[in-house]
Design a protein around this motif. Sequence first.
Motif, PDB file in Angstrom:
ATOM      1  N   GLY A  16       0.833  -1.188   0.000  1.00 47.75           N
ATOM      2  CA  GLY A  16       0.000   0.000   0.000  1.00 47.75           C
ATOM      3  C   GLY A  16       0.869   1.240   0.000  1.00 47.75           C
ATOM      4  N   ASP A  21       1.574   3.043   2.316  1.00 44.07           N
ATOM      5  CA  ASP A  21       2.397   3.084   3.533  1.00 44.07           C
ATOM      6  C   ASP A  21       3.573   2.103   3.483  1.00 44.07           C
ATOM      7  N   LYS A  45      -0.756  -5.329   1.763  1.00 46.36           N
ATOM      8  CA  LYS A  45      -2.206  -5.207   1.903  1.00 46.36           C
ATOM      9  C   LYS A  45      -2.836  -6.544   1.539  1.00 46.36           C
ATOM     10  N   ILE A  77      -4.576   2.431  -0.427  1.00 51.53           N
ATOM     11  CA  ILE A  77      -4.266   3.056   0.854  1.00 51.53           C
ATOM     12  C   ILE A  77      -4.525   2.075   1.995  1.00 51.53           C
ATOM     13  N   SER A  78      -5.676   1.416   1.941  1.00 54.35           N
ATOM     14  CA  SER A  78      -6.067   0.507   3.018  1.00 54.35           C
ATOM     15  C   SER A  78      -6.905  -0.617   2.437  1.00 54.35           C
ATOM     16  N   ARG A 101      -8.687  -4.868   7.549  1.00 55.86           N
ATOM     17  CA  ARG A 101      -8.357  -4.420   8.903  1.00 55.86           C
ATOM     18  C   ARG A 101      -9.024  -5.373   9.878  1.00 55.86           C
ATOM     19  N   GLN A 159      -9.005  -2.067  14.202  1.00 63.01           N
ATOM     20  CA  GLN A 159     -10.052  -1.030  14.199  1.00 63.01           C
ATOM     21  C   GLN A 159     -10.209  -0.443  15.602  1.00 63.01           C
ATOM     22  N   ASN A 209     -15.026   6.563  11.411  1.00 59.38           N
ATOM     23  CA  ASN A 209     -14.593   5.170  11.567  1.00 59.38           C
ATOM     24  C   ASN A 209     -15.750   4.326  12.078  1.00 59.38           C
ATOM     25  N   HIS A 212     -13.962  -3.061   6.151  1.00 58.95           N
ATOM     26  CA  HIS A 212     -12.577  -3.526   6.013  1.00 58.95           C
ATOM     27  C   HIS A 212     -12.371  -4.894   6.675  1.00 58.95           C
ATOM     28  N   ASP A 227      -9.566   1.351   0.367  1.00 54.33           N
ATOM     29  CA  ASP A 227      -9.475   2.803   0.330  1.00 54.33           C
ATOM     30  C   ASP A 227      -8.449   3.097  -0.754  1.00 54.33           C
ATOM     31  N   HIS A 244     -13.523   5.208  -0.539  1.00 51.30           N
ATOM     32  CA  HIS A 244     -13.853   3.900   0.048  1.00 51.30           C
ATOM     33  C   HIS A 244     -14.785   3.124  -0.880  1.00 51.30           C
TER      34      HIS A 244
END
Length: 179
Positions: A45, A47, A51, A78-79, A82, A87, A108, A116, A123, A172
């Motif tokens: 991702g 970051d 992912k 991005i995301s 999760r 979370q 959130n 997620h 995302d 999203h």
Amino acid sequence: MANADADSARIRAVLSALGIPPDLPARRGLPLCRQARRLTPVGLGADGRDKLLSPAAARAWLKLRERASADGVQLTLISAFRSIDFQAALIRSKLERGMALAEVLRINAPPGYSEHHSGRAVDIGTDKIPALDEAFESTDAFRWLSQHAGRFGFRLSYPRGNAVGFAYEPWHWYYTGHR
């Protein structure tokens, strides 16, 4: 059934620990999102971390991203998946920084209710604007997704004025599998 009961009890405990009223998900019409049990890596991702998505969502995401690229549109992940624990930590961190619970829950989902968790939500960003910024709606990437994502089984989850009360999130997208 035992797993579902254990998951529900765990989610109730996590909500309680965060001070989230147990009836909030029902009041807002939030569906329970079971945590994915099988996940597939889909690359790094923004970051720099791996992912993960459910296998079907992963295949669809990779096809969608490839097609966008062929059309000259860059999509950055991005995301994706999760966990419920992640979370909860995300929400806890925002609360510790002084955000009001009501504001946190506008941006959130409560643990147990985030798309997620299913491994089917992504995302998406682009290098032209900061991640998770409403300005994403003015990008070629958003216009492309609005026109083409449905062909790959993805839909925009939280448009303006959505029924579940989340802030508008043009980044999203959720894999429904329906095309």
